[in-house]
Design a protein around this motif. Sequence first.
Motif, PDB file in Angstrom:
ATOM      1  N   GLU A 136      39.600 -24.116  23.679  1.00  0.00           N
ATOM      2  CA  GLU A 136      40.673 -25.118  23.848  1.00  0.00           C
ATOM      3  C   GLU A 136      40.538 -25.900  25.155  1.00  0.00           C
ATOM      4  O   GLU A 136      41.238 -26.881  25.354  1.00  0.00           O
ATOM      5  CB  GLU A 136      42.045 -24.441  23.816  1.00  0.00           C
ATOM      6  N   TYR A 137      39.656 -25.457  26.044  1.00  0.00           N
ATOM      7  CA  TYR A 137      39.505 -26.182  27.306  1.00  0.00           C
ATOM      8  C   TYR A 137      38.508 -27.330  27.201  1.00  0.00           C
ATOM      9  O   TYR A 137      38.277 -28.048  28.169  1.00  0.00           O
ATOM     10  CB  TYR A 137      39.089 -25.222  28.437  1.00  0.00           C
ATOM     11  N   THR A 140      47.865 -23.246  33.373  1.00  0.00           N
ATOM     12  CA  THR A 140      47.987 -22.045  32.522  1.00  0.00           C
ATOM     13  C   THR A 140      47.940 -20.784  33.389  1.00  0.00           C
ATOM     14  O   THR A 140      48.652 -19.825  33.115  1.00  0.00           O
ATOM     15  CB  THR A 140      46.828 -21.973  31.515  1.00  0.00           C
ATOM     16  N   ILE A 197      51.711 -18.211  26.285  1.00  0.00           N
ATOM     17  CA  ILE A 197      50.492 -18.496  27.061  1.00  0.00           C
ATOM     18  C   ILE A 197      50.003 -17.224  27.759  1.00  0.00           C
ATOM     19  O   ILE A 197      48.821 -16.898  27.765  1.00  0.00           O
ATOM     20  CB  ILE A 197      50.773 -19.632  28.067  1.00  0.00           C
ATOM     21  N   LEU A 202      42.315 -19.488  23.385  1.00  0.00           N
ATOM     22  CA  LEU A 202      43.629 -19.377  24.047  1.00  0.00           C
ATOM     23  C   LEU A 202      44.506 -20.422  23.341  1.00  0.00           C
ATOM     24  O   LEU A 202      44.674 -21.547  23.824  1.00  0.00           O
ATOM     25  CB  LEU A 202      43.494 -19.665  25.546  1.00  0.00           C
ATOM     26  N   THR A 254      47.142 -23.179  24.749  1.00  0.00           N
ATOM     27  CA  THR A 254      46.783 -23.980  25.924  1.00  0.00           C
ATOM     28  C   THR A 254      47.415 -25.369  25.904  1.00  0.00           C
ATOM     29  O   THR A 254      47.870 -25.868  26.933  1.00  0.00           O
ATOM     30  CB  THR A 254      45.245 -24.108  25.999  1.00  0.00           C
ATOM     31  N   LYS A 255      47.445 -25.998  24.727  1.00  0.00           N
ATOM     32  CA  LYS A 255      47.903 -27.402  24.707  1.00  0.00           C
ATOM     33  C   LYS A 255      49.387 -27.543  25.063  1.00  0.00           C
ATOM     34  O   LYS A 255      49.840 -28.645  25.358  1.00  0.00           O
ATOM     35  CB  LYS A 255      47.569 -28.075  23.383  1.00  0.00           C
ATOM     36  N   PHE A 293      43.664 -27.844  33.391  1.00  0.00           N
ATOM     37  CA  PHE A 293      42.923 -26.569  33.394  1.00  0.00           C
ATOM     38  C   PHE A 293      43.510 -25.532  34.346  1.00  0.00           C
ATOM     39  O   PHE A 293      43.070 -24.390  34.357  1.00  0.00           O
ATOM     40  CB  PHE A 293      41.466 -26.807  33.795  1.00  0.00           C
ATOM     41  N   ALA A 319      50.718 -25.922  27.601  1.00  0.00           N
ATOM     42  CA  ALA A 319      50.905 -25.474  28.988  1.00  0.00           C
ATOM     43  C   ALA A 319      51.444 -26.581  29.893  1.00  0.00           C
ATOM     44  O   ALA A 319      52.368 -26.360  30.673  1.00  0.00           O
ATOM     45  CB  ALA A 319      49.597 -24.919  29.545  1.00  0.00           C
ATOM     46  N   ASP A 330      48.330 -15.005  25.252  1.00  0.00           N
ATOM     47  CA  ASP A 330      46.959 -15.453  24.921  1.00  0.00           C
ATOM     48  C   ASP A 330      45.959 -14.772  25.858  1.00  0.00           C
ATOM     49  O   ASP A 330      44.930 -14.266  25.417  1.00  0.00           O
ATOM     50  CB  ASP A 330      46.814 -16.969  25.144  1.00  0.00           C
ATOM     51  N   PRO A 338      36.771 -20.498  26.840  1.00  0.00           N
ATOM     52  CA  PRO A 338      37.862 -20.848  25.910  1.00  0.00           C
ATOM     53  C   PRO A 338      37.630 -22.201  25.236  1.00  0.00           C
ATOM     54  O   PRO A 338      37.453 -23.206  25.916  1.00  0.00           O
ATOM     55  CB  PRO A 338      39.101 -20.896  26.817  1.00  0.00           C
ATOM     56  N   THR A 366      35.984 -21.887  33.120  1.00  0.00           N
ATOM     57  CA  THR A 366      36.442 -23.215  32.663  1.00  0.00           C
ATOM     58  C   THR A 366      36.088 -24.243  33.736  1.00  0.00           C
ATOM     59  O   THR A 366      35.792 -23.872  34.869  1.00  0.00           O
ATOM     60  CB  THR A 366      37.981 -23.247  32.469  1.00  0.00           C
TER      61      THR A 366
END
Length: 453
Positions: free
Chosen positions: A244-245, A412, A365, A277, A280-281, A409, A283, A368, A242, A382
């Motif tokens: 976004e991680y 989520t 979430i 995803l 994510t931000k 991490f 979460a 996603d 992902p 991740t």
Amino acid sequence: AEAFNAAAAASAPLNAYCALTPEKALEMADAADARLAAGDAPALCGIPLGIKDLFCTLGVQSQAASGILENFIPPYESTVTTKLWEQGAVMLGKLNMDEFAMGSSNETSVYGPAISPWRRAGANTALTPGGSSGGSAAAVSASICMAATGTDTGGSIRQPAAFTGIVGLKPTYGRCSRWGVVAFASSLDQAGPMTKTVRDAAIMLGAMAGHDPKDSTSADMPVPDFEAALTGDIRGKRIGIPREYRVEGMSEEIDRLWREGAEKLRDAGAEIVDISLPHTKYALPAYYIIAPAEASSNLARYDGVRYGHRAKLAPGDGILDLYEKSRAEGFGREVQRRVMIGAYVLSSGFYDAYYLKAQKVRTLIKRDFETVFADGVDAILTPATPSAAFGIGEMADADPVQMYLNDVFTVTVNLAGLPGISVPAGLDSAGLPLGLQLIGKPWGEAELITVAG
Ligand code: GLN
């Protein structure tokens, strides 16, 4: 008895155990011997385990590392530990943790912090084993027990596992019964194994999992043979990375181990795909609304009347003074902060703006993840944490939000109810362990074990 004493001595400097149970251990070990002699060898026969203090254990103090549960000795045994004892496991004692499992460093415990057996190369600074299952991680990593139970509401199995170079598995929500596990945030809490190897995690999860009519959120799902999932064959599996991680401030070393992990899976025949995803931000903020909201409700039962700590009253004090004084004396600072945040976001004027909004974010979430799994992704890789273990006191004195960022991490996975496993990825330049996380589909622990193994 000798082995027990050696373990107890090794454990003391780590403050890993908050209670040792030598009589129980010997009695259970004798029972395991008798079963073996009778030709009955259940999966965990004679295996010495440590139990996180969040699990209620019959006749053994269970305080969730809190002053409010002072001297609480449950007259019952949690379902998960009952299942472990049925499989022949032996209890060494109760393991230290953050108070009510609120924390990422084991520093909110009424027993004081657990200490990691690891040190930075050339330094002697005491490091945190992570939290909230810090005692579990320290004890397994230092081989003071073969394996331990943990619980994970926002990362409390996976983050301490990553900090101490062990394996930690958070099952799908509903896989293990929550009955007899002191509640923190009931829609997020899950028990799971903390072990040295993926194989041990598979065996222990098999013993812990299963439907329990005493927990209405425990799922009536068959428990597969998790150990049989260790086929070593991951050819054709699609592993999502992902984007976004890749968060700001993440160390270059974590990034490198993450890439190496993906390459290893590719070499073993998996297909690596970039995924997104997008929510994510949101979460962490959603988690730090939902978890305190549920905690404030769950912790309302500690009133100084029914069990645990009761404040001494002054002449003229009434029932409200009893509640207030008992709770003020019994709960630590972090727990008080969460109870206040929770009561605030649930209050009538702010419910829609915070709690309801957070629940909507939670749904986004979850979607996603559903979208990427529907696109054929089998598991997601991740980092487990944005950094290696930090020193005792290094973060605790800072802004509490700094500590919350550690869960970036892992939360989520709890919000979406999915299974996740943290496996050792290697060491950083200071010689400290780092972990990688694999996230699976609902009820996909077996597949997760295949990929992690
Ligand atoms: N560190 C997170 C918190 O403080 C997660 C705790 C947990 O998983 N029990 O809420």
